[in-house]
Each structure stands twice: as structure tokens, then as C-alpha cells.
Write an enzyme that holds these catalytic residues in place. Sequence first.
Site, PDB file in Angstrom:
ATOM      1  CB  ILE A   1     116.597   9.127 -45.072  1.00  0.00           C
ATOM      2  CG1 ILE A   1     115.541   8.784 -46.296  1.00  0.00           C
ATOM      3  CG2 ILE A   1     116.867  10.718 -44.896  1.00  0.00           C
ATOM      4  CD1 ILE A   1     114.304   9.580 -45.720  1.00  0.00           C
ATOM      5  CB  SER A   2     115.554   4.855 -44.851  1.00  0.00           C
ATOM      6  OG  SER A   2     114.961   3.593 -44.742  1.00  0.00           O
ATOM      7  CG  ASN A   3     116.628   0.322 -47.159  1.00  0.00           C
ATOM      8  OD1 ASN A   3     116.582   0.138 -46.085  1.00  0.00           O
ATOM      9  ND2 ASN A   3     115.606  -0.393 -48.182  1.00  0.00           N
TER      10      ASN A   3
ATOM     11  CG  HIS B   1     111.878   4.748 -40.853  1.00  0.00           C
ATOM     12  ND1 HIS B   1     113.022   4.784 -40.628  1.00  0.00           N
ATOM     13  CD2 HIS B   1     111.762   4.486 -42.110  1.00  0.00           C
ATOM     14  CE1 HIS B   1     113.764   4.243 -41.525  1.00  0.00           C
ATOM     15  NE2 HIS B   1     112.973   4.159 -42.693  1.00  0.00           N
TER      16      HIS B   1
END
Length: 691
Positions: free
Chosen positions: A309-311, A608
Site C-alpha cells: 500500500i501507499s509508498n 489513506h
Amino acid sequence: MKTTTLVTAVSAAVATMALAGCGSHGHHDHGEPNEAPRYLRDITVATYDGVADDLLTGGLGTSGLSAAAPAPGYADPLSPTPAELRRNAIYFNYRAIADVNPTAGYGRLYGPNVDINGVPTAGEGKIAGTEYIAYADDGSGKQNVTVMVQIPDSFDVTNPCIITGASSGSRGVYGAIATSGEWGLKHKCAVAYTDKGTGTGLYTFEDDSVNLRNGVRAPRATAGINANFSPSISDAERAAFAAAYPGRIASKHAHSQQNPEKDWGMHVLQSVEFAFYALNEKYGEVSKDGKGRRVRFTPRNTITIGSSISNGAAAALLAAEQDRKGLITGLAVSEPQIQPKDATSYSVRQNGAPVTGQGKLLIDYSTYAALYQPCIAATAATAARCTALAAKGLLAGADLAAQQLDARARLRAYGWLPESDPLQATYSPTNVLVAVTYSFAYGRFAPTDKVCGFTFAPVDAAGLPAVFTPAQKAASFATQNGIIGTPIYEDSAGGARSYALGVSPSTNLADQSLDGFLCLRALATGIDPVNGNALTGALAEQSRRVRQGAAEVVANGKLNGKPAIIVHGRSDTLMVVNFTSRAYLGLNAAAEGSSSKLRYIEVTNGNHFDVLTTPLPQYVIPLNVYLFRALDAMMAHLRSNAQLPPSQVVRTTTRPDNTVPLTEANLPPFVGAPAPANAITVSAATVDVPQ
């Protein structure tokens, strides 16, 4: 119970690896001798029995990770053991990513005890297996990217699979344990983790100490090239800075001067090659001379899904773009911090109208948010930030309420969606951290540079720079998330203090250090945000460095024909869909056209941070459930040729409060044929998202 062995250190005497290959010894034909990639150094191997300790929960089990469970203590808080630090790193990383409150779904819809069919069990969810850890480095000891492979004892040698788990945010190597790590271990796959060159790299000037890879603290001179991170400064520089700025710290992501994000894709590919090496060490046939193993698993007979997820999700996408060896078979990622190389080769529309702000870069939108979100936040300094922005002509409104409405309107006009309105204040501290950290990282600034007046340190109750206690430093491997301490505004009128209490010299107001954030905004754009003039002198040079670093991390959208599913929450107020996933879908369409196999699932009420599900139940649902469903769908496609779900909006239902447990009824599944009102379509390079 755990047993540990040390594999003889592998030579790291190769130059920086090309993104396409990651070295010549990591990709073999079936039956060849199994050799570790040359960039790996100091491989350690530990086995966990799944009772006293395990791969997924650090021996704590489902109950030990729950909201009711306190953080485990240390026998000696000033000298934690590597095993204690690992256990607590898993505890803090899991709970930082997943909402571990039962009414939010923990233990029922997700969690270690929930099986692969989504059914909660009576067990603790511990998973026995083997854990390999190494440094990936160019020989200098300056990179020292931590890579890790977890192989569950349940690994299915007849259906071999690898799932990647690059850490989210700036976290350490256990940062994806609650996301793709959990899914992979439960599905009998090896999991290939990497910290991406960020994470667990706390350096403290006053005692010149660093983290080792296992989390233990050591003097910088003693650690040498085995430090997770040590800054490039002389001892005289260190001593002078420590005396002038007590308590200030450096961290790997912000201060390594390597711009680690430019290599995130490479690090994922390295972790996959490490996984193949580890699998072949564990299961490969012993060679005839008895001195090694032979290759059994290769990219040709093993499914590898890039995930996280995310970065970490962005790292997986970048790895797929850079993959020249066929290491990655498909992708299933969530809320990627992906930065398209341009914003003009495609178009994104919602409800038939062009969206604003498609394809912006992180340094652009984070510095913009760091100006306006603090005006919305409910803090004592909110009014001063709004007043100061208005005085500089950057905000309209006769009173605080009108100014806050204008701040929200400006954020929307820049690309945030209306769904972000209720979350803008909550996200303010995160965007501040991102703006400061990435400015340092992209510009490759040293920790002593005080970019735009900022350093980092812990703070006391009055917001003044403090010093980490010995116990805090000793436990830092477990507790830190990779962005360490608080941004300190050194240029504050009256002396250095936390950014949130900083007094701008130009306004003499406690406006949350507005002058410093206007400076960061200038570095991101090359333009003075107040007068609109191009920067000159030293500030122009700093801006050039920051923008050059940002240009090194962009994505090209070419997934090389790999099937992929991106899941993203429409309410994401950090990695906004217009800037990231919607734009990447368009970029991919422009790059691959009809050969694209990318699907995009946009989930309403997904944001997020799943940990906001309990604090904000009326706005937020746990998006991680949809990452797991995307992984289910991708594995079914790769193993059984099941159809990928078409791109679509999934419309979830939130709860009025936490007395109402979240259930599957709140979280409808993907559908094979979405209604027109929910279908996301791509025609040529135009993305159409329904209202």
C-alpha cells in the site's frame, strides 16, 4: 521458539545495479547452482515455531495485537534484545496500518485469525516459518537497504508464489506485515519485503549513535558499514551541531542524501530475487558435491504478485515498469503514492467533466496542503495561520469561518475531492511531515542544512526541542515510522520550537511557522508563492535540487503487459486520486493502449489510513479489505485464468458511530459487470469516472 543462523556474508563488491536487472546472480535457470545475488550482504536466517514466536504476529497472536493489548515491555528497557525489538516492531507496525478495534472489523472481517475465506477462527493466527534478512548495498554501506523474505512452513511447493511487501510510508522492513504480508503468509506464499532505503534509521548527534539492522543501537564508529544509516559528517561537524542544536536528529529517508525513492522499484526487484534465492536454499535439491543447493524455483514456474500500500504500492508499480527479467507476474496494490511523468498525455473526467489537478507530483501537492490544511485544523494556532495567509493575499474571508471555507475551496480547486472536506484537518500533520521530509530527501540535503529553517527533534510539552531519552533511543527500531521526531522551526521569532508553535518573523504571529512552509512551497515550484516571482540566488539553487530529485522518481505508466489491479479510496486526503491512481490509469492507457491489463477499483469512504475507521466511523471504512480482495482476484486470474474485475466504483456504507459494528454489508464486493453508474471506463487516453 526461534533458532537463528548466519550465512557467510556475500560479497557486495558490485557497482549500483541497473534497475532492469539487480545483478547477474539473482535469476537462474532451473537446475543451476543457487547463488545469492552479489548485492546482498550479511544474510541471517531464523526459524519460528508458530507457538512462542511466529512470522506474522511476533508471537503475540491476534489478541496480542488488538486494541486492548498493551505494548509488550522489555526485560531491560535500556538494552532491548533483537528478539524483543522485532516483536515490538511487528506490534507497532501492524497497529499503525490496521484498525485493531473489533467494531471496525478486527478479528471478524480481517486480522491474523481470519482465514483466507474471510471466516474468523478461534485461533491466534500465528504462522510458523523461516525468515531471511539481508542488506542490499552497492558495497559502500551507504545504501544498506533492508530486504527480508518470510517463508511459511505451509509454503506450497507445488503452487509456488511470492508476494512483495515494500513498506508503506517511510517504515522499516516490517511495515507491510498487516497488508500484503498477512495475505501472502496466509495463502502459503513467500513474502518479499523491503524497507526501500527508508525506515529505522535514527541518528542522534549528541552520542553519535545509530541503529544496526536488527534494531540494536551502537556508536557510529563501531557500526561502520553495518549501520542502517549514518550521516556523512565529520566528528567535528557532529560535535559542533550537537552543541548548537541539542536534541536534533537525522533519519534515513530525509537525510541519507541518496533520494531513496528513485530506487524503490529496484529495491522491490531485489527483494524478489532474494526470495528466489531463499526458496531455493530451503527447498532446492542438494548439489552432487554437497556444497550447495540447486535452483528449483524460477520466474517461469513461480507466480509473483507485486503488492503493498501507499509508498510500497508505488514501489511495486515502479518495479513492474522496470522489470526486464519477468520477475513479477501481476500486481494488486492499494492507494499508491505514484507520480505520473506528465499530466498532459491523458485526461481524467468525473461525471463527464474534466477533473482538476490530474497528475500532480507529491512535492507539489504536499507543500500546497501544508499551507492550507493547518488553517482548517482545530488547533490554537489555526486562526493565526488563516490570518497570516489572508494578510499575504493567499486567502480570502473577513473572519475565521469564511477563511476556512476559502481554504477548503482552494484545496478543492487544486484537485482534492469534496469527499476530503471532512478529513482535511485530520490530515494536516501528515502533509506537514511529508512536505518537510521529502524536501530534504529530493534535494539530498544534509541534516545540518536547516532547509527553510527546519530540522527534526522530539519536543517537550511546551513544544521546545528536547532530547530522546536512552530508553526511547533503545526502542527506536520498534516505535519509529521512518519520519522521526517533529519538524523544528529554527527561524521562529523567539527561538526554535515545534513547527505547530512557530512564530513567523514576517508576521510575528504564532502561525504554525508559515514563513517556513511558504519557503518549502517556493522550493517545490521555483516561484515565490506570495509575489509570484521566480526564485533567485541560493533559494533558486535549492529549488533546482528539490525539483530535480522529484523528477527522478516519476512513473512512465508502462506495466509491460502485466495484469494489475489498483485499489484506491475516493476519500484519500493524502494521496488524492486525481493526483495518483486516476492519473496513472490515464498514463498507462497512453503508454500501453489496448494492450493494457490494468484495472482500477475506486472505493467510496476509503481513505489513506485505516486506523481512522474507529475515530471517524461516519466517514471511513477499512480499505485493506479491498486490497485482500484484489489479491484474491489477481491470484485467481494468474492461477485459473479467471477474469479480472472490470474497473469500477465500489460504493460502501459507513456507520453512524462505533456502537454499530462494521459488517460485510458495509463493504460490497467487486462485481463482474458493474452498472453504468459504477463503471469506470477508458477510451483512448481518456478516463471516465462516474459521480
